[in-house]
Design an enzyme around this catalytic site. Sequence first.
Site, short mmCIF file in Angstrom:
data_model
loop_
_atom_site.label_atom_id
_atom_site.label_comp_id
_atom_site.label_asym_id
_atom_site.label_seq_id
_atom_site.Cartn_x
_atom_site.Cartn_y
_atom_site.Cartn_z
N SER A 62 45.04 32.84 44.24
CA SER A 62 45.76 34.11 44.34
C SER A 62 46.94 33.96 45.29
CB SER A 62 44.82 35.21 44.84
OG SER A 62 44.31 34.87 46.10
N HIS A 91 44.39 33.96 37.07
CA HIS A 91 43.91 34.67 38.25
C HIS A 91 42.93 35.77 37.88
CE1 HIS A 91 44.65 37.48 41.84
NE2 HIS A 91 43.76 36.58 42.17
N GLU A 138 45.26 37.78 35.37
CA GLU A 138 46.69 37.49 35.40
C GLU A 138 46.89 36.04 34.95
OE1 GLU A 138 48.60 40.20 38.93
OE2 GLU A 138 47.29 38.57 39.58
N ASN A 163 48.62 41.83 43.44
CA ASN A 163 48.60 41.76 44.90
C ASN A 163 49.94 42.13 45.51
OD1 ASN A 163 45.90 41.24 45.31
ND2 ASN A 163 46.16 39.04 45.02
#
Lengths: 287, 245
Positions: free
Chosen positions: A120, A141, A153, A191
Amino acid sequence: MEIRRIGVLGAGTMGHGIAQVCAQSGYQVNLQDIKDEFVEAGISKIQKFLDGSVERKRMTQDEADLTSSRIKGTTDLREAAKDVDLVIEAIVEDINIKKDVFKELDQICPEDAIFASNTSAQSITEMAMVTKHPDRFIGMHWFNPPQLMRGIEVIVTDKTSQETLDTMVNLCKKLGKEPGICKDSPGFIVNRLLQIWYNESLNMFDEGVADPQDIDTALKVAYNFRMGPFELRDLVGLDVALVVSETHYRELMREQFKPPRCLVMKVKAGDLGRKTGRGFYEYESKT
Amino acid sequence: MRIRTIIIIGETEFKTKLQELFSKAGFKVIMSDLNQDYDKQASEADLVLETVSEDIVLKEEVFKRCDAKCPEQAILATTTAKPWVTQIAEVTRRPEKVVGLNFTKNPFDEKYLVQIIRGLQTSDDTIQVSKELLEQVGVTAVKIGETPGYILDRVIASVVNEAALMYTTKLATVEDIDKMMKICTNWPMGPFEFADTIGVDKVVEILESLSQQLGPRYLPCFLLRKMVNAGWLGKKTKRGFYIYS
């Protein structure tokens, strides 16, 4: 290309869950970690999850047995990777260790295998470039816990081929997941935007505009966010939050990613959220 | 103090919603607008709720007039979405009794959230009375200071700005960004859906105001400005980041 056998590296929180999801969807999985006890712990967590699913009638005993029969644990990287079509790396978040592993995999894996990293926080491009086939390198991800979270992701670099991307998008769908494609960049989609959401809320607290409780309440009541930014920060742990925040600031080098002062000060004061009984809120003391 | 009589002065449709809300809770509600002579009504009011259009000159006039006619202990409240409370309070002789009560309708369940906005001069007592009043009406209220977009839309506008930057720099599509925020973090809407709901023009206005007050990091992404120029303001114009039929 057709994926049949998948090597999952790292049997921790993410790795074991990823292995389970793949096995449940019919893939043969080699689950590798560096110590026997890590592999065993991962496999026993999978077993526990499957038993629970059978108990709650989400799965038949046959399905559970078949799933666990598809997972083979090992500590040997060669054993785990030599005959796979795809490696999903979910080891420790250290770019140098990751690069070393991918260099090794380059020697072990079949020529046409795809390499995917579940990182990440690290650059997919940087990892891809240590391999001979950056066109077959991609980010994948997952979100925690992998068994329950539906989104993945899929991170492409300038070198990732269309075929690799197509294969991964198809794989996500076969796993019952929903892929979102993003170019390699700090924080990817989720994120990065979460950082803004957190920072803007925390900045308002720093500016004296409102208290944590009022900000959390407003976002939940007016816009149906399930939890407010301060509650979530406390839940995850402010020390962890600060590390993630600092990483984004370092990588993106823009003011909006600068760790808010209240977060920095809470961490300095040892008020790390729920786990210490105090963060942005007070919790009943843990004894 | 106890509030019994509320005078609502406004031109917007929203004033009937306010009327419903407060009448249902048992308050005496007097409706007025700029075409009426509300001097006499004002003399009975414990609370004035101003909801005229977003024009500072108009609002200042209303406040001056109410200040002259209302009983001395009456609270004067504005529903403005702009950070004008301090400025409006300044035209009255009772700035400590001037407060912002901004109503945001939840797009999912149509319930209201009220942001009680404290101007520089607003007294604790005025905030407290406002909070209690809204509790009686059964509306959730939070206490905040003046900031562009207030707390709700300031957070959303900042997220929209970053998402728009990610989209214009071709990191990801509008659809994928929205989808991932919803399924990976349980957001009720993605940033672009929020933008279309709140209004792209409003997002830009908040960001511009924030950038003036707090610095260039809030400057709106160029795409957002272009969308405003093109009239792609979101749901209200049937086109924003998405097209609505």
